[in-house]
Design a protein around this motif. Structure first.
Motif, short mmCIF file in Angstrom:
data_model
loop_
_atom_site.label_atom_id
_atom_site.label_comp_id
_atom_site.label_asym_id
_atom_site.label_seq_id
_atom_site.Cartn_x
_atom_site.Cartn_y
_atom_site.Cartn_z
N SER A 1 9.35 4.11 7.57
CA SER A 1 8.83 3.91 6.22
C SER A 1 9.85 3.14 5.39
O SER A 1 11.05 3.25 5.61
CB SER A 1 8.52 5.25 5.55
N SER B 1 10.46 2.00 1.20
CA SER B 1 10.02 2.08 -0.19
C SER B 1 10.80 1.10 -1.04
O SER B 1 12.03 1.07 -0.99
CB SER B 1 10.23 3.51 -0.70
N SER C 1 1.33 -0.82 8.02
CA SER C 1 0.42 -0.48 6.93
C SER C 1 1.19 -0.51 5.62
O SER C 1 2.42 -0.43 5.61
CB SER C 1 -0.22 0.90 7.16
N ARG C 2 0.43 -0.58 4.54
CA ARG C 2 1.09 -0.79 3.25
C ARG C 2 0.33 -0.03 2.17
O ARG C 2 -0.90 -0.02 2.15
CB ARG C 2 1.11 -2.29 2.93
N ASP C 3 1.07 0.59 1.28
CA ASP C 3 0.51 1.21 0.08
C ASP C 3 0.88 0.28 -1.08
O ASP C 3 2.02 0.27 -1.53
CB ASP C 3 1.06 2.62 -0.11
N LYS D 1 2.19 1.93 -4.38
CA LYS D 1 3.51 2.56 -4.32
C LYS D 1 4.58 1.61 -3.81
O LYS D 1 5.75 2.00 -3.73
CB LYS D 1 3.45 3.79 -3.42
N THR E 1 5.16 0.57 -0.79
CA THR E 1 5.74 1.08 0.44
C THR E 1 5.08 0.40 1.63
O THR E 1 3.93 -0.05 1.56
CB THR E 1 5.57 2.60 0.57
N SER F 1 4.87 0.91 6.05
CA SER F 1 5.20 1.78 7.18
C SER F 1 4.96 1.04 8.49
O SER F 1 4.18 0.08 8.54
CB SER F 1 4.34 3.05 7.15
#
Length: 121
Positions: free
Chosen positions: A21, A23, A70-72, A75, A77, A79
Motif C-alpha cells: 500500500s 499513501s 488498485s487506487r482509492d 484517499k 492511495t 495498492s
C-alpha cells in the motif's frame, strides 16, 4: 510538501501473496497516475504496474495475471496485490506519483522510500 509512504513489504515463500500500500499525503488537488516500480540488486528500476486518473491500468509482462493494482482516488492511495510470487519478484518496490497538482504548482514525480519484498524459493 507531498510525501508517499509505502507499507506491506516482507518475506514470503514462493507461491505466496503480499499486498503493498502507498499513501500520498499533503495538499494535493490531483494526481494523474500512481505507479509501482521495483529495483532488484544490480538491475535497473522497472515499472511493475500503473493506474491513471481514469482508472486505466498497465502491467509489466512479467507480472500480468499475478499482480493487481488498485487506487482509492478520494484517499490518494494505491495498492498492489501480489499473488503467486516468485523468487524473481524479490526487489525493493517503490511507489510513484506522476503529475501531482498542489496549490500553485505542478510536480512531475514524487517517490516513496521503498519497501523490501523478498520471495524465498
Amino acid at each position: 510538501q507531498v510525501q508517499l509512504v509505502e507499507s506491506g513489504g516482507g518475506l514470503v515463500q514462493a507461491g505466496g501473496s503480499l499486498r503493498l500500500s502507498c499513501s500520498a499525503s499533503g495538499s494535493i488537488f490531483r494526481i494523474n497516475a500512481m505507479d509501482w516500480y521495483r529495483q532488484a540488486p544490480g538491475k535497473q528500476r522497472e515499472l511493475v504496474a500503473a493506474i491513471t486518473s481514469g482508472g486505466s491500468t498497465n502491467y509489466a509482462d512479467s507480472v500480468k495475471g499475478r499482480f493487481t493494482i488498485s487506487r482509492d482516488f478520494a484517499k490518494n492511495t494505491v495498492s498492489l496485490q501480489m499473488n503467486s510470487l516468485k523468487p524473481e519478484d524479490t526487489a525493493v518496490y517503490y511507489c510513484n506519483a506522476k503529475g501531482v497538482y498542489v496549490p500553485g504548482n505542478f510536480i512531475h514525480d514524487y517517490w516513496g522510500q521503498g519497501t523490501q519484498v523478498t520471495v524465498s524459493s
